[in-house]
Motif scaffolding. Structure first.
Motif, mmCIF file in Angstrom:
data_model
loop_
_atom_site.group_PDB
_atom_site.id
_atom_site.type_symbol
_atom_site.label_atom_id
_atom_site.label_comp_id
_atom_site.label_asym_id
_atom_site.label_seq_id
_atom_site.Cartn_x
_atom_site.Cartn_y
_atom_site.Cartn_z
ATOM 1 N N HIS A 93 31.002 47.542 51.955
ATOM 2 C CA HIS A 93 31.733 46.408 52.383
ATOM 3 C C HIS A 93 32.947 46.230 51.735
ATOM 4 O O HIS A 93 33.751 45.634 52.368
ATOM 5 C CB HIS A 93 30.902 45.541 51.084
ATOM 6 C CG HIS A 93 29.148 45.834 50.708
ATOM 7 N ND1 HIS A 93 28.812 46.479 49.816
ATOM 8 C CD2 HIS A 93 29.063 44.943 51.067
ATOM 9 C CE1 HIS A 93 27.536 46.424 49.978
ATOM 10 N NE2 HIS A 93 27.369 45.200 50.335
ATOM 11 N N ILE A 131 36.847 47.086 51.081
ATOM 12 C CA ILE A 131 37.548 47.647 49.629
ATOM 13 C C ILE A 131 38.307 46.070 49.465
ATOM 14 O O ILE A 131 38.611 45.566 48.379
ATOM 15 C CB ILE A 131 38.574 48.977 49.616
ATOM 16 C CG1 ILE A 131 39.577 47.954 50.323
ATOM 17 C CG2 ILE A 131 37.567 49.932 50.001
ATOM 18 C CD1 ILE A 131 40.540 49.459 50.745
ATOM 19 N N LYS A 132 37.767 45.263 50.503
ATOM 20 C CA LYS A 132 39.015 43.838 50.054
ATOM 21 C C LYS A 132 37.914 42.639 49.438
ATOM 22 O O LYS A 132 36.032 43.182 49.495
ATOM 23 C CB LYS A 132 38.907 42.792 51.510
ATOM 24 C CG LYS A 132 39.867 41.981 51.732
ATOM 25 C CD LYS A 132 40.354 42.032 52.688
ATOM 26 C CE LYS A 132 41.817 40.384 53.059
ATOM 27 N NZ LYS A 132 41.865 40.882 54.441
ATOM 28 N N SER A 133 38.298 42.001 48.460
ATOM 29 C CA SER A 133 37.785 41.344 47.442
ATOM 30 C C SER A 133 37.206 39.897 48.919
ATOM 31 O O SER A 133 37.930 39.857 49.191
ATOM 32 C CB SER A 133 38.713 40.654 46.767
ATOM 33 O OG SER A 133 39.378 40.324 46.873
ATOM 34 N N ARG A 134 35.823 40.040 48.194
ATOM 35 C CA ARG A 134 35.463 37.917 49.374
ATOM 36 C C ARG A 134 36.341 36.979 47.993
ATOM 37 O O ARG A 134 36.204 36.657 47.648
ATOM 38 C CB ARG A 134 34.042 38.081 49.333
ATOM 39 C CG ARG A 134 33.201 39.641 49.720
ATOM 40 C CD ARG A 134 33.353 39.563 50.668
ATOM 41 N NE ARG A 134 33.106 41.422 51.694
ATOM 42 C CZ ARG A 134 31.716 41.358 51.681
ATOM 43 N NH1 ARG A 134 31.137 40.519 51.488
ATOM 44 N NH2 ARG A 134 31.456 42.523 52.062
#
Lengths: 195, 195, 195, 195
Positions: B190, B192-195
């Motif tokens: 996924h 490391i960026k937040s959604r």
DNA sequence: TATGAATGAGAGTTCATTCAT
DNA sequence: GATGAATGAACTCTCATTCAT
């Protein structure tokens, strides 16, 4: 006792980089480095404690300058994602711009004796901390996931960068490293899973 | 000339692992390995071409067995994501289960001379190809992004895994590696960026 | 070329005594002596031919002064037995009064190279001749046995004195040397046999 | 590790004696000793810890054999005066019979580094104790004066003997040492004073 | 098969001396 | 006179490999 500064100090370090890159760590005798630096063997010992000190100083000078450069650039960037991108880009760019140094730090110096490798590890910590700070900043700014383990994330990032550079050198630097920045950053940011 | 098989062949390889793990690469003399294996120095040369051959054979035997194990397990898993998870888990598990070997392959053997490291690189290719196949399968099954560069992705994954293990050893294996599988897989999948 | 006189000449010799006494002959580098004398390394070569010349001059200056002192004192004594007693007493006294010098001449300088030791031997001859003269005088005055071989007797006396001093230094000068004058003289004069 | 026995052990020690006697301590390189002993340089390190160990062992073997010989002979003599005479005679005789060894132990080895000289001093103690015992026996038997200080007397005797031998070597062994036994013993026993 | 004694090439480091300033 | 940075020759010890037994 060792002077650790001056024209010859730098000449010896640069000679060491060239000799190690061209002949390999195991064929980089003090006398060969001295000859390349155009000084007498004994002169090396006016500027360095011993051969290990030459290697450690080499890493310290070169890596230190690199870390300072990265820190300077990062400072002017607000987004942690962009900071990460820039860190990787600078890392790859600096390796591409000094292939001798890349060979020495990525490949040859890793064959050195325990004392040298320990010292190198210490010096590297500053770089790893820098990555840590970027990750932490990203988490604080809610740009990065809030469930990240900073240490694990940093090791993954550093490990990946390191492996990319090593692979590139092993393939005789035949392709562009900097061209791979975007795919790597994209992978780190979004992962490999399709949406 | 070299026999490359038999009871003593294995004894010598296992002795080499122990000696290198305990004394370090630079203090792993042929005579010390022979003593540990309870054979005469000369006997080693009945089973191996030379010292390098011992180290290469060591890596080949141990890594070969590991790769076969991973291939076997992967075969029974359909999801590439799960395959990746299992590969990392097995990698970490095998390192945790044989710390001597972990030290030798992760740390000590990397100080060896160019010939040995080249051979190790060749042997590792089989492992890297295995990772490549998982990534490709993931792309074909539309589970992974279709814009992945397989090579780059594999280097990232391998580099990250490798760095995790190295760090773990440098910290004297004080924590559990296997516990870090999930966060790592999550990051790979996924990002490391937040959604 | 070498000046062989002046304030710095003496400073260098005295520095040499201190450095050799404190660090030992094998750790008495020219640069260390120069530093102790507060002059530059090169300055030593304005006053001495080379390092050997420093050591020889050191011995010559110090031993020469001692011999002149003994000769002066002896002159005022008529009895050869008393002359012998006084010579030994002065020898021991001068050693006790300058322990650094004692260490240097008795222990350290004997490790020097053949050239220096030869020169030292030459300088010592004056002292040995002085002992010879005392013995001869004693024989002429019928105070000493008339069957003495002067050379043999002198070697015995010198060897005994020398050994006493060396032993004393090796025991860290923990006891009084001068206190041993009387027993020694008594032994020389009367022998060890009971009457 | 070091074998410290066998044919080559002795060959190396004897080669060391010859090389040091002929070329001097400062020109007795390990490689020269090896060549003289007809072994490879490395072979020396199968039998000795290091170069110092060769020198110490040399002294130990040769001096040890000499001391054992003297003890054996002394045992069969009842009179301490005769024991003293015989000790000196054997000392001089052994020096005359092996001039190379005499040069090495009297002159060259005294230039060696502190570690070697300390070890030599330890070995010599056995000899000094032997002299002590003769003196003590003489005092107990009332043959020697009862006011002797054993230590002082022994130092005088040893110092005198030592100086006689050194002088003899410095004069290229041109005269007979053994011929001087009687005058020396006479001096020790009766002193130099006429009656 | 197995042994292990013997081999010998190869390199980091010190320090007395010089000489341009 | 004084300086001190630079020189470079010289030597011990290790250890992978061999081969006679």
């Amino acid at each position: 006792m060792a002077k650790r500064t001056g024209e010859k100090y730098e000449a010896i370090i640069n000679a060491a980089v060239r000799v190690i890159a061209e002949h390999g760590y195991h064929n980089a005798q003090v006398s060969k480095i001295a000859r390349e630096a155009k000084v007498a063997d004994g002169t090396i010992y006016l500027y360095f404690e011993n051969k290990d000190d030459v290697l450690i100083s080499l890493f310290n000078e070169k890596m230190g300058a690199f870390i300072r450069q990265v820190e300077e650039v990062i400072k002017g960037i607000s987004s942690p994602a962009d900071q990460l991108r820039e860190l990787i880009r600078l890392h790859f760019k600096s390796m591409e711009e000094n292939r001798h140094l890349a060979i020495v730090t990525q490949i040859e110096l890793r064959q050195s004796n325990p004392g040298v490798r320990r010292a190198i590890g210490e010096i590297l910590k500053k770089y790893l901390n820098l990555i840590d700070r970027i990750i932490s900043a990203g988490m604080e700014q809610r740009i990065f996931r809030n469930d990240l383990d900073v240490r694990i994330t940093r090791k993954m990032i550093f490990g990946a960068i390191d492996e990319m550079v090593t692979s590139w050198i092993m393939k005789d630097c035949k392709y562009s490293l900097v061209d791979q920045v975007e795919p790597i950053v994209s992978l780190f940011l979004h992962g490999i899973k399709s949406r």
